[in-house]
Design an enzyme around this catalytic site. Structure first.
Site, short mmCIF file in Angstrom:
data_model
loop_
_atom_site.label_atom_id
_atom_site.label_comp_id
_atom_site.label_asym_id
_atom_site.label_seq_id
_atom_site.Cartn_x
_atom_site.Cartn_y
_atom_site.Cartn_z
N TRP A 1 34.30 37.94 29.27
CA TRP A 1 33.80 38.84 30.73
C TRP A 1 34.90 39.20 32.00
O TRP A 1 34.38 39.66 32.68
CB TRP A 1 33.38 37.65 30.96
CG TRP A 1 32.15 36.92 30.37
CD1 TRP A 1 31.46 35.89 29.54
CD2 TRP A 1 30.86 37.79 30.06
NE1 TRP A 1 30.39 36.20 28.74
CE2 TRP A 1 30.02 36.91 29.52
CE3 TRP A 1 30.27 39.29 30.57
CZ2 TRP A 1 28.90 37.81 28.87
CZ3 TRP A 1 28.86 40.02 29.73
CH2 TRP A 1 28.96 39.13 28.60
N ASP B 1 33.67 32.99 38.47
CA ASP B 1 32.47 34.15 38.14
C ASP B 1 32.12 32.57 37.01
O ASP B 1 32.53 32.03 36.41
CB ASP B 1 32.57 34.85 37.41
CG ASP B 1 31.65 35.35 35.64
OD1 ASP B 1 30.55 33.79 35.41
OD2 ASP B 1 31.31 35.90 34.61
N LYS C 1 21.73 30.52 32.42
CA LYS C 1 22.59 29.47 31.57
C LYS C 1 22.56 28.32 32.12
O LYS C 1 22.33 27.42 31.61
CB LYS C 1 23.78 29.45 30.53
CG LYS C 1 23.82 30.81 30.57
CD LYS C 1 25.30 31.53 30.77
CE LYS C 1 25.11 33.19 29.59
NZ LYS C 1 26.14 34.37 30.27
C1 LIG Z 1 26.58 35.19 30.44
C2 LIG Z 1 27.73 35.79 31.55
C3 LIG Z 1 27.96 36.50 32.27
C4 LIG Z 1 26.89 38.03 31.84
O1 LIG Z 1 25.48 37.22 33.05
P1 LIG Z 1 25.24 38.80 32.70
O2 LIG Z 1 23.26 38.21 33.70
O3 LIG Z 1 23.88 39.12 32.09
O4 LIG Z 1 25.17 40.11 33.34
C5 LIG Z 1 29.23 36.76 32.86
N1 LIG Z 1 29.97 35.95 33.02
C6 LIG Z 1 29.46 35.13 31.79
C7 LIG Z 1 30.51 33.73 32.20
C8 LIG Z 1 28.72 34.40 31.13
O5 LIG Z 1 29.03 33.42 30.76
#
Ligand SMILES: *Cc1c(COP(=O)(O)O)cnc(C)c1O
Length: 365
Positions: free
Chosen positions: A106, A176, A200
């Site tokens: 990511w 993030d 998540k």
């Molecule tokens: C799942 C995830 C993403 C991607 O998220 P989307 O909503 O599918 O764009 C980005 N960063 C992390 C750390 C993730 O776990």
């Protein structure tokens, strides 16, 4: 199976399990939300009923993370992946440098987007150690005068997690937190921005939480298209266009569930307990279960592990699925197995999967 409604043990990495109490509450409100005579998804986003749902959700974010008036809380669309582009679009320009800590897939994607808008300094490159280690303070090479420092708190695919954060000497951190937001108490003050896709730890896909410190938001670029400009969503309280109303409602209910279960302290205790159980079990049988991530960097949200052979891994995943343990296959880029256990996953669920794995090991020693 002996679970309520015959539900499986769900270890999906995302979208992921939602607390059963939340699903039951939503189910009760399905045809007629609190006397409105309709489902939340049927409401106008300009109605007073939805307005309350929307603002309650935002207020719960502020309460849980202890955010003062110096932060904006936004609910936007496009997932964390859109944030990878929006951040540099709004905060980088010609001649600007941003520091990025590369700890996995990511972060790598975030770096790729940022390079389209300005200069990127990779303050730590984890690729050389296959992302099995998170940098300590002295391994970070920051740029003087950087606009921000970007990091990924929890690396969903490799199974590493920062639970304490670097010192960036006052440079705002942009983080993030898609896969571990609200999993433990934290001080948000050093962060210019925190963002997370909801699917998540906060409920369903379709809504992305953005927390922006006001003084950092005030430094954003002017020439940005409306939907991708933070100021648009700040000015309109995230109601510039039709928001993902149902996802926001569900996120609000998940946040209420967190509050009813001890808040972030309660989540941390719950998550620590699960991690101690699962990593503890693997440590008991190190010849059979191997965690490739170094101990100090291990995530308590996504636990990655290997068995003695790929054949055994395939067999365990297949038998797990037949027995109602779903989502244990590692990410396709990594292989092996992964148990994702976000806030909603109960300690009883981890107890059950440990019993299953122990039995498997005995039969396939
Ligand atoms: C799942 C995830 C993403 C991607 O998220 P989307 O909503 O599918 O764009 C980005 N960063 C992390 C750390 C993730 O776990």
């Amino acid at each position: 199976m002996a679970t309520k409604y015959d539900r499986v043990y769900n270890y999906n990495a995302g979208p992921a399990a939602v607390p059963l109490e939340v699903l039951e509450k939503v189910n009760e409100q399905w045809f007629n939300f609190q006397g409105a005579g309709m489902n939340v998804m049927e409401m106008s986003h300009r109605s007073k009923e939805f307005d309350k749902i929307h603002n309650d959700t935002i207020d719960r974010v502020k309460q849980l993370l202890n955010l003062g008036d110096d932060f904006h809380v936004l609910l936007v669309q496009g997932g964390a992946s859109t944030q990878f582009a929006m951040i540099p679009m709004n905060f980088l320009g010609e001649g600007d440098v941003a520091d990025y800590i590369n700890t996995g897939t990511w972060s790598t994607k975030a770096i790729k987007e940022a390079k389209l808008f300005g200069d990127v300094n990779v303050a730590y490159e984890g690729k050389d150690v296959d992302f099995m280690h998170l940098p300590t303070q002295d391994e970070l090479k920051f740029t003087d005068g950087a606009r921000y420092v970007h990091l990924t708190s929890n690396n969903t695919i490799k199974g590493t997690q920062f639970r304490t954060f670097p010192n960036t000497n006052g440079v705002p951190m942009v983080m993030d937190m898609s896969s571990d937001i609200m999993s433990h108490p934290m001080d948000c003050s050093p962060f210019g921005m925190i963002y997370a896709g909801a699917q998540k730890n906060l409920g369903p896909s379709g809504v992305t939480l953005v927390i922006l410190r006001k003084d950092f938001a005030a430094t954003a670029n002017e020439a940005v298209t409306s939907m991708l400009k933070y100021q648009t969503h700040i000015d309109k309280n995230s109601l510039y266009n039709t928001p993902p109303t149902f996802s926001i409602y569900l996120m609000g209910e998940v946040l209420q569930w967190i509050m009813d279960n001890g808040g972030l302290e309660g989540m941390e205790a719950r998550n620590q307990k699960k991690a101690d159980m699962l990593y503890g079990f693997f440590n008991e049988y190190p010849d059979y279960f191997k965690c490739p991530v170094e101990e100090a960097s291990r995530s308590y949200m996504n636990v990655c592990f290997r068995l003695p052979s790929e054949d055994l891994e395939g067999k365990m995943i297949a038998e797990a699925t037949r027995n109602g343990f779903i989502g244990m296959k590692g990410h396709r880029s990594v292989g092996g197995l992964r148990i994702s256990m976000y806030n909603a996953t109960s300690p009883e669920s981890i107890e059950a999967v440990i019993a299953f794995m122990k039995d498997f090991m005995t039969k396939n020693g």
